[in-house]
Write an enzyme that holds these catalytic residues in place. Structure first.
Site, PDB file in Angstrom:
ATOM      1  N   CYS A 121      -1.547  -1.547   2.866  1.00  0.00           N
ATOM      2  CA  CYS A 121      -1.994  -1.609   4.253  1.00  0.00           C
ATOM      3  C   CYS A 121      -0.785  -1.962   5.105  1.00  0.00           C
ATOM      4  O   CYS A 121      -0.332  -3.100   5.128  1.00  0.00           O
ATOM      5  CB  CYS A 121      -3.094  -2.659   4.409  1.00  0.00           C
ATOM      6  SG  CYS A 121      -3.756  -2.711   6.078  1.00  0.00           S
ATOM      7  N   LEU A 122      -0.231  -0.967   5.760  1.00  0.00           N
ATOM      8  CA  LEU A 122       0.956  -1.123   6.597  1.00  0.00           C
ATOM      9  C   LEU A 122       0.776  -0.224   7.810  1.00  0.00           C
ATOM     10  O   LEU A 122       0.516   0.983   7.658  1.00  0.00           O
ATOM     11  CB  LEU A 122       2.205  -0.724   5.793  1.00  0.00           C
ATOM     12  CG  LEU A 122       3.561  -0.861   6.466  1.00  0.00           C
ATOM     13  CD1 LEU A 122       3.849  -2.307   6.855  1.00  0.00           C
ATOM     14  CD2 LEU A 122       4.659  -0.343   5.547  1.00  0.00           C
TER      15      LEU A 122
END
Length: 183
Positions: A121-122
Site C-alpha cells: 500500500c503506497l
C-alpha cells in the site's frame, strides 16, 4: 515501444549514477524483466536485511528466468552478481510510464503497509502515480515506506496495531522477521 525506450533510459541512468541503497538491472537481455536489491535502511528494524525484488513488465516476450542478485557490502556492484533471496515482483503495464507498475513482495516482511501476500500500500502505486516516477524513484519510495510506515492505511492490521500501540515490540518483531527472512 514507449515502455522499452523508457526502460532503456532508466537503465542507462542507473548505470551512470548508481545508488548505494539499491541496485536494479534487467535479467539478461530481456528489458522487460528486471531485478533489484534493496539494503535495509539504517536506523530501521530492517537495517540488517537485504531485500531482493523482481520487476517484470506485462509484455508477451517477458518469460526469461530470474538470476538473483547477491547481497553484500553495499549495492554499487550488485548488478553483475548472482542473487539468492526471494523477490518482490513489479509488473510494468504495457502503457508504462503512463500507468504505475503492479508490485508485490515475496520476501516476507513485517510492515503495516505490506500484507501476507506481499501486496504494497503506497500512494504512488495507486492514485498518486505520475509518469515522472522512475524505477529509481519507486525503489526510493519503497525504502522511505520501510522507514516511515503509514498505520492509518494498513494492509496488515496486526502490524499497524502493534506499530501504534507498542513501537518497541513492533520493531522487535520486524527485526526478527528481517533476520529470519532477509539476512
Amino acid at each position: 515501444m514507449a515502455a522499452l525506450k523508457r526502460l532503456n533510459k532508466e537503465l542507462a541512468e542507473l548505470k551512470s549514477e548508481p545508488y548505494s541503497e539499491f541496485s536494479a538491472a534487467p535479467v539478461g537481455d530481456n528489458m522487460y524483466i528486471w531485478q533489484a536489491t534493496i539494503l535495509g535502511p539504517k536506523d530501521s528494524p530492517y537495517e540488517e536485511g537485504c531485500f531482493s525484488l523482481r520487476i517484470q513488465s506485462i509484455h508477451p516476450n517477458s518469460t526469461a528466468a530470474l538470476m538473483p542478485l547477491k547481497c553484500s557490502e553495499g549495492t554499487a556492484h550488485l548488478m553483475e552478481q548472482p542473487l539468492s533471496l526471494t523477490f518482490q515482483s513489479c509488473r510494468y503495464p504495457a502503457d508504462y510510464p503512463m500507468t504505475a507498475p503492479k508490485c508485490q513482495f515475496t520476501t516476507r516482511i513485517y510492515h503495516p503497509n505490506i500484507n501476507e501476500s506481499g501486496g504494497i500500500c503506497l500512494d504512488i502505486l495507486k492514485d498518486q502515480w505520475s509518469p515522472a516516477i522512475t524505477t529509481s524513484k519507486l525503489l526510493l519510495s519503497i525504502i522511505v515506506l520501510m522507514t516511515s510506515p503509514n498505520p492509518k492505511d494498513p494492509l496488515s492490521v496486526e502490524a499497524a496495531s502493534l506499530y501504534e500501540s507498542d513501537r518497541e515490540k513492533y520493531n522487535q518483531v520486524a527485526r526478527e522477521w528481517t533476520r529470519r527472512y532477509a539476512a
